[in-house]
Write a protein that holds these residues in place. Structure first.
Motif, PDB file in Angstrom:
ATOM      1  N   LYS A 154      21.511   5.232 -10.599  1.00  0.00           N
ATOM      2  CA  LYS A 154      21.147   5.648 -12.085  1.00  0.00           C
ATOM      3  C   LYS A 154      22.014   4.896 -13.048  1.00  0.00           C
ATOM      4  O   LYS A 154      23.281   5.037 -12.765  1.00  0.00           O
ATOM      5  CB  LYS A 154      21.163   7.250 -11.968  1.00  0.00           C
ATOM      6  N   PRO A 155      21.574   4.195 -13.713  1.00  0.00           N
ATOM      7  CA  PRO A 155      22.453   3.417 -14.870  1.00  0.00           C
ATOM      8  C   PRO A 155      23.364   4.423 -15.751  1.00  0.00           C
ATOM      9  O   PRO A 155      24.314   3.819 -16.420  1.00  0.00           O
ATOM     10  CB  PRO A 155      21.498   2.527 -15.407  1.00  0.00           C
ATOM     11  N   GLU A 156      22.804   5.547 -16.105  1.00  0.00           N
ATOM     12  CA  GLU A 156      23.597   6.292 -16.929  1.00  0.00           C
ATOM     13  C   GLU A 156      24.885   7.130 -16.285  1.00  0.00           C
ATOM     14  O   GLU A 156      25.636   7.865 -16.911  1.00  0.00           O
ATOM     15  CB  GLU A 156      22.920   7.235 -17.454  1.00  0.00           C
ATOM     16  N   TYR A 157      25.020   6.794 -14.947  1.00  0.00           N
ATOM     17  CA  TYR A 157      26.235   7.311 -14.169  1.00  0.00           C
ATOM     18  C   TYR A 157      27.321   6.048 -13.844  1.00  0.00           C
ATOM     19  O   TYR A 157      26.555   5.042 -13.646  1.00  0.00           O
ATOM     20  CB  TYR A 157      25.791   8.140 -13.225  1.00  0.00           C
ATOM     21  N   VAL A 158      28.583   6.348 -13.601  1.00  0.00           N
ATOM     22  CA  VAL A 158      29.011   5.556 -12.654  1.00  0.00           C
ATOM     23  C   VAL A 158      28.874   6.110 -11.023  1.00  0.00           C
ATOM     24  O   VAL A 158      29.181   7.023 -10.707  1.00  0.00           O
ATOM     25  CB  VAL A 158      30.613   6.102 -12.889  1.00  0.00           C
ATOM     26  N   ASN A 159      28.194   4.850 -10.475  1.00  0.00           N
ATOM     27  CA  ASN A 159      27.877   5.469  -8.910  1.00  0.00           C
ATOM     28  C   ASN A 159      28.752   5.051  -8.027  1.00  0.00           C
ATOM     29  O   ASN A 159      29.098   4.034  -8.117  1.00  0.00           O
ATOM     30  CB  ASN A 159      26.614   4.641  -8.790  1.00  0.00           C
ATOM     31  N   SER A 160      29.399   6.106  -7.265  1.00  0.00           N
ATOM     32  CA  SER A 160      30.454   5.816  -6.490  1.00  0.00           C
ATOM     33  C   SER A 160      30.292   6.397  -5.126  1.00  0.00           C
ATOM     34  O   SER A 160      29.505   7.362  -4.984  1.00  0.00           O
ATOM     35  CB  SER A 160      31.734   6.008  -7.081  1.00  0.00           C
ATOM     36  N   ILE A 161      31.184   5.960  -4.226  1.00  0.00           N
ATOM     37  CA  ILE A 161      31.457   6.431  -2.832  1.00  0.00           C
ATOM     38  C   ILE A 161      32.544   6.748  -2.566  1.00  0.00           C
ATOM     39  O   ILE A 161      33.657   5.719  -2.705  1.00  0.00           O
ATOM     40  CB  ILE A 161      30.627   5.326  -1.779  1.00  0.00           C
ATOM     41  N   LEU A 162      33.176   7.917  -2.075  1.00  0.00           N
ATOM     42  CA  LEU A 162      34.600   8.185  -1.719  1.00  0.00           C
ATOM     43  C   LEU A 162      34.480   8.757  -0.175  1.00  0.00           C
ATOM     44  O   LEU A 162      33.990   9.452   0.094  1.00  0.00           O
ATOM     45  CB  LEU A 162      35.132   9.301  -2.477  1.00  0.00           C
ATOM     46  N   LEU A 163      35.080   7.976   0.655  1.00  0.00           N
ATOM     47  CA  LEU A 163      35.047   7.951   1.914  1.00  0.00           C
ATOM     48  C   LEU A 163      36.513   8.014   2.432  1.00  0.00           C
ATOM     49  O   LEU A 163      37.365   7.507   2.034  1.00  0.00           O
ATOM     50  CB  LEU A 163      34.502   6.681   2.728  1.00  0.00           C
ATOM     51  N   TRP A 164      36.471   9.344   3.513  1.00  0.00           N
ATOM     52  CA  TRP A 164      37.884   9.707   3.853  1.00  0.00           C
ATOM     53  C   TRP A 164      37.878   9.657   5.229  1.00  0.00           C
ATOM     54  O   TRP A 164      37.002   9.898   6.158  1.00  0.00           O
ATOM     55  CB  TRP A 164      37.977  11.175   3.301  1.00  0.00           C
ATOM     56  N   THR A 165      38.993   9.050   5.750  1.00  0.00           N
ATOM     57  CA  THR A 165      39.089   8.782   7.280  1.00  0.00           C
ATOM     58  C   THR A 165      40.391   8.654   7.689  1.00  0.00           C
ATOM     59  O   THR A 165      41.560   8.253   6.862  1.00  0.00           O
ATOM     60  CB  THR A 165      38.355   7.521   7.621  1.00  0.00           C
ATOM     61  N   ASP A 166      40.813   8.846   9.018  1.00  0.00           N
ATOM     62  CA  ASP A 166      42.167   8.622   9.630  1.00  0.00           C
ATOM     63  C   ASP A 166      42.312   7.660  10.497  1.00  0.00           C
ATOM     64  O   ASP A 166      43.261   7.532  11.364  1.00  0.00           O
ATOM     65  CB  ASP A 166      42.729  10.135  10.071  1.00  0.00           C
TER      66      ASP A 166
END
Length: 664
Positions: free
Chosen positions: A571-583
């Motif tokens: 969606k162009p009206e948003y900042v499209n992001s992924i936050l991935l948490w791992t150890d």
């Protein structure tokens, strides 16, 4: 406003001179009206938050409407018209007056008109002046005196035409970003703050900003924290000092800058989340812009300044209002146990209280100092004659009479001197607060760019590793998974309802042979899904998340699936992001390799539809190199934390990552 009139239609034509005692009423005439003071008449619409109330003008002519009949003012019978007099058989009256004017033509007409028109011909030098609405009444009075003085520049008579004008509209025109109500560049500009001028000077557009002549400030007003008197009394009873710190005040407003330290600021007696902070729109008001400059200045020496600035911006964004008037209109409208407070000019507090509200507002002056609105006079024309005329007008605007006029409006002098009416009784301090150093043009531009990016709504897919190793302790009493979920919960509280969020978990072979499982789909946080909102469902999912015993880390398959999903639903009206948490590192030997993952993202990444990947590593077994290679293909990055506090700090740092796109 006509071409021969320096007073706009809404301004009173016959203004009384200053006077009155300390109890004389004053009014708010500027910050409430970013688009200018409304014209009178039935068609005029009141600005937001004023409920149709017309502000009292300290320069306005008193009401002369007839008083109702009463014992002392009983109606009298109408007078009988007097018959016209005859002198020597000649009838005197209206006709005689008309004949008299005809007889005077060519003899005394110049004397009748020269007083007002001798500086309005083609030879006159006229300068157009755009003044911020709150200072415009004083500028109009000064321009009238200036015009009456009949100054000359190069043997040409000089006059000034003043128009009350929204500074944001002038800045938009000068920056070449379009037209927002102003179509012609004024010769002289008096905005409410030099920040507008620095913003124009720091823009990429060549031409309009060249040749600016800075004459100097004509009035000042510090940005303060305004709150109802009852709330201020409550803080005093709690032992809060008269000048608390900005950090304490923002922490009590729920800013993320202090979220990692738990409730409240260290050593503060202010209850956490006591306030609901309100900030006028930084893109439309100098007060809002000053708030961002203030935050950047206070956090400039902090090693984690960028992350903390991000947290402050998220808090500011939650409380953005269209104008200062809307801030004061919200007083008394509590949201649960949180009371609204306002970042506002001191002059707005003065004017609000001058309208005699049921509960006055009190200005709080934080200990670190603040930013001042300086109302500078700047000549925009490169015509030497107009520059000289602008300087002459500047002298009039700094005269003793003009200083008295701006004081009646609730402004300090340019050096911080307060009007004699400032006192504790009207919520103000006569002593000027410390002034923070002005921000250079390039810094103002950068701060406003950061606001534009950070204030965009976020569309985020959060993915948490639930492999068996996430059950290991990262601190006494807190496992890696527990610390991650706690940080995610705090992060969720920073996101406004118009943000979109989804939640996945991953390990190995979680669902149908896939390494990942969707817990909550990506969508608006305030959207109802059945009997609960998405925000509530995400919080519920956090509470129910557990590790998969003996589960591995299906890192690469999950990353590819998440990237493809967010790109497909972009969606162009948003900042499209992924936050991935791992150890850890990828442990799915049947899944894609690192090279295959990098190749897939490299080919799929579209700079016109960017999806930002940020990765968080917890503990010492993280394959930081692999995480960083993947993230940086999308202008993201990888972060490693070894303590719960670092997890929180790195989360905020990741949110601020988009500030420096695409160079970071």
């Amino acid at each position: 406003m006509s071409g021969h009139d320096d007073v706009p239609e809404w301004a009173p034509r016959n203004l009384p001179e200053s006077g009155g005692g300390p109890d004389a009423p004053y009014t708010f005439l500027g910050a409430s009206y970013p688009g200018g003071v409304p014209s009178p008449g039935p068609a005029a619409e009141p600005p937001p938050g004023t409920a149709g109330e017309r502000p009292f003008d300290p320069f306005e002519k008193p009401d002369r409407s007839p008083r109702s009949a009463g014992p002392a003012h009983a109606a009298r019978p109408p007078r009988r018209p007097r018959p016209p007099k005859r002198i020597g058989g000649i009838l005197l009256g209206p006709l005689a007056g008309a004949v008299g004017l005809v007889l005077l033509t060519g003899i005394g007409a110049w004397a009748l008109t020269s007083a007002g028109d001798d500086c309005a011909g083609d030879d006159a030098l006229t300068i157009s002046v755009a003044a911020a609405p709150e200072i415009a009444p004083a500028v109009i009075r000064a321009a009238r005196r200036f015009n009456d003085a009949r100054h000359e520049v190069g043997d040409r008579c000089v006059r000034a035409n003043v128009r009350s004008t929204d500074p944001a509209a002038v800045a938009t025109l000068l920056s070449g970003k379009g037209v927002a109500g102003v179509t012609e560049k004024p010769d002289v500009w008096i905005p409410d703050s030099s920040l507008w001028i620095r913003l124009v000077e720091g823009s990429d557009r060549d031409g309009p900003a060249a040749g600016f002549t800075h004459v100097g400030g004509i009035a000042s007003s510090p940005v303060v924290l305004a709150m109802p008197a009852g709330l201020a009394a409550r803080l005093r009873n709690l032992g809060v000092p008269a000048q608390p710190s900005w950090k304490e005040l923002l922490a009590a407003a729920g800013t993320a800058a202090n979220a990692e330290q738990g409730p409240g600021a260290p050593g503060s007696v202010i209850p956490p989340r006591l306030f609901r902070l309100q900030v006028p729109d930084p893109q439309r008001t100098a007060t809002g812009m000053s708030t961002l400059v203030l935050a950047a200045s206070l956090l400039g020496g902090d090693p984690e300044g960028r992350a903390r600035f991000t947290g402050a911006v998220r808090t500011f964004r939650e409380g953005v209002t269209p104008s200062v008037a809307a801030e004061f209109a919200a007083f008394g409208q509590e949201a649960g146990d949180r009371q609204p407070i306002a970042l506002a000019p001191e002059q707005a507090v003065f004017s609000h209280n001058a309208k005699r509200p049921a509960e006055i507002a009190v200005a709080v002056y934080p200990s670190e100092g603040t930013v001042f609105l300086d109302h500078p006079l700047t000549v925009l024309s490169d015509d030497p004659a107009k520059v000289s005329a602008g300087r002459l007008l500047g002298r009039e605007l700094t005269s003793a009479t003009a200083r008295e006029d701006v004081g009646r409006l609730g402004f300090r002098t340019s050096d911080g001197g307060a009007p004699g009416t400032f006192s504790q009784q009207n919520g103000l301090a006569a002593r000027a607060p410390k002034a923070l150093p002005p921000a250079p043009a390039e810094q103002v531009t950068r701060i406003m760019q950061q606001w534009a990016q950070l204030s965009l709504s976020i569309r985020m897919l959060s993915i948490i590793d639930i492999s068996g190793s996430m059950d290991r302790k990262i601190a006494p009493g807190a496992s890696r998974l527990q610390s991650t979920i706690r940080t995610a919960q705090n992060g969720l509280s920073l996101l406004p309802d118009d943000s979109e969020l989804g939640q996945w978990v991953f390990s190995t072979e979680l669902e149908g042979g896939k390494d990942w499982r969707e817990l909550v789909s990506v969508g608006p946080l305030n959207e109802r899904l059945g009997s609960a909102t998405r925000r509530q469902l995400v919080l519920s999912a956090f509470a129910q998340t557990r590790v998969k015993p003996n589960g591995g880390t299906g890192l690469y398959e999950t990353t590819i699936a998440a990237f493809d999903h967010m790109k497909r639903t972009y969606k162009p009206e948003y900042v499209n992001s992924i936050l991935l948490w791992t150890d850890g590192k990828n442990e799915d030997k049947d899944g894609p390799s690192l090279e295959e993952t990098l190749d897939h993202i490299r080919r799929a990444y579209d700079p016109e539809r960017p999806v930002l990947i940020n990765m968080f590593g917890l503990g010492k077994g993280v394959d930081v190199g692999a995480l960083r290679q993947i993230a940086r293909l999308t202008n993201g990055d990888a972060y490693v934390a070894e303590t719960p506090g670092q997890v929180q700090e790195l989360f905020l740092k990741a949110l601020s990552q988009r500030v420096c796109e695409p160079d970071c």
